[in-house]
Design an enzyme around this catalytic site. Structure first.
Site, PDB file in Angstrom:
ATOM      1  N   HIS A  18     -82.817  67.174 -66.154  1.00 37.52           N
ATOM      2  CA  HIS A  18     -82.249  65.911 -65.663  1.00 37.52           C
ATOM      3  C   HIS A  18     -83.328  65.075 -64.979  1.00 37.52           C
ATOM      4  CE1 HIS A  18     -78.251  68.259 -65.269  1.00 37.52           C
ATOM      5  NE2 HIS A  18     -78.124  67.448 -66.290  1.00 37.52           N
ATOM      6  N   LYS A  42     -63.649  69.765 -64.495  1.00 36.39           N
ATOM      7  CA  LYS A  42     -64.655  70.777 -64.824  1.00 36.39           C
ATOM      8  C   LYS A  42     -64.790  71.841 -63.738  1.00 36.39           C
ATOM      9  CE  LYS A  42     -67.846  68.240 -67.821  1.00 36.39           C
ATOM     10  NZ  LYS A  42     -69.256  67.858 -67.978  1.00 36.39           N
ATOM     11  N   ARG A  91     -80.144  67.524 -76.140  1.00 35.88           N
ATOM     12  CA  ARG A  91     -80.957  68.736 -76.253  1.00 35.88           C
ATOM     13  C   ARG A  91     -80.896  69.304 -77.655  1.00 35.88           C
ATOM     14  NH1 ARG A  91     -77.727  71.593 -71.655  1.00 35.88           N
ATOM     15  NH2 ARG A  91     -76.240  70.619 -73.022  1.00 35.88           N
ATOM     16  N   SER A 129     -76.922  73.030 -66.976  1.00 39.38           N
ATOM     17  CA  SER A 129     -76.351  73.405 -65.677  1.00 39.38           C
ATOM     18  C   SER A 129     -75.446  74.625 -65.811  1.00 39.38           C
ATOM     19  CB  SER A 129     -75.567  72.228 -65.088  1.00 39.38           C
ATOM     20  OG  SER A 129     -76.429  71.159 -64.811  1.00 39.38           O
TER      21      SER A 129
END
Length: 160
Positions: A18, A42, A91, A129
């Site tokens: 990030h 989440k 990614r 993460s």
């Protein structure tokens, strides 16, 4: 150079990937707003306030980056911050599929906001993460994936 961009995410926690993206974006835009989503659905490990504080701390070295939070629609956040560009990191191909759908929906909600994708740097393509939280929960070493301040917080959070 475009004036402003919004870099949204949950940042639970913020990773070296990030940070790399924010640094690269800061060279492309006059100002970048890192917008932290509340994302209560989440069930984040860190509270919104903790994520704000950590993100502000680890991005404080970038003069043209500010940190904010939001809940609700991303396009509304972009409008509130006067950012006509939304920046998203990719990614892998699996990221693209999800981001492609989100971009299409955001465009239907507000066609004046454009989305730009930046590929992750090679050394950060495997970092997420979610994986960092899992590695840490299994007593693995996350020091190569997150800044020291984040590492300390995540270890403290999991050990409490």
């Amino acid at each position: 150079m475009a004036a402003r961009a919004l870099y949204p995410g949950t940042f639970d926690p913020i990773t070296n990937g990030h940070i790399d993206l924010a640094e690269r974006a800061s060279r492309m835009f006059e100002h970048v707003v890192v917008a932290i989503a509340a994302s209560t659905a989440k069930a984040p490990l860190f509270s919104l306030e903790e994520r704000l504080q950590l993100t502000q701390k680890v991005l404080s070295h970038i003069d043209n980056v500010s940190v904010s939070s939001f809940s609700g629609l991303l396009v509304n956040c972009a409008t509130e911050h006067n950012t006509p560009v939304v920046l998203r990191g990719l990614r892998a191909v699996s990221d693209f599929e999800y981001e492609f759908q989100m971009t299409g929906m955001n465009y239907k909600l507000n066609p004046t906001i454009e989305t730009i994708f930046l590929m992750s740097s090679d050394k950060y393509q495997l970092i997420s993460s979610k994986l960092i939280k899992e590695i840490n929960s299994l007593n693995g070493d996350v020091s190569q994936f997150v800044p020291k301040a984040v590492e300390k917080k995540i270890i403290k959070k999991v050990n409490n």
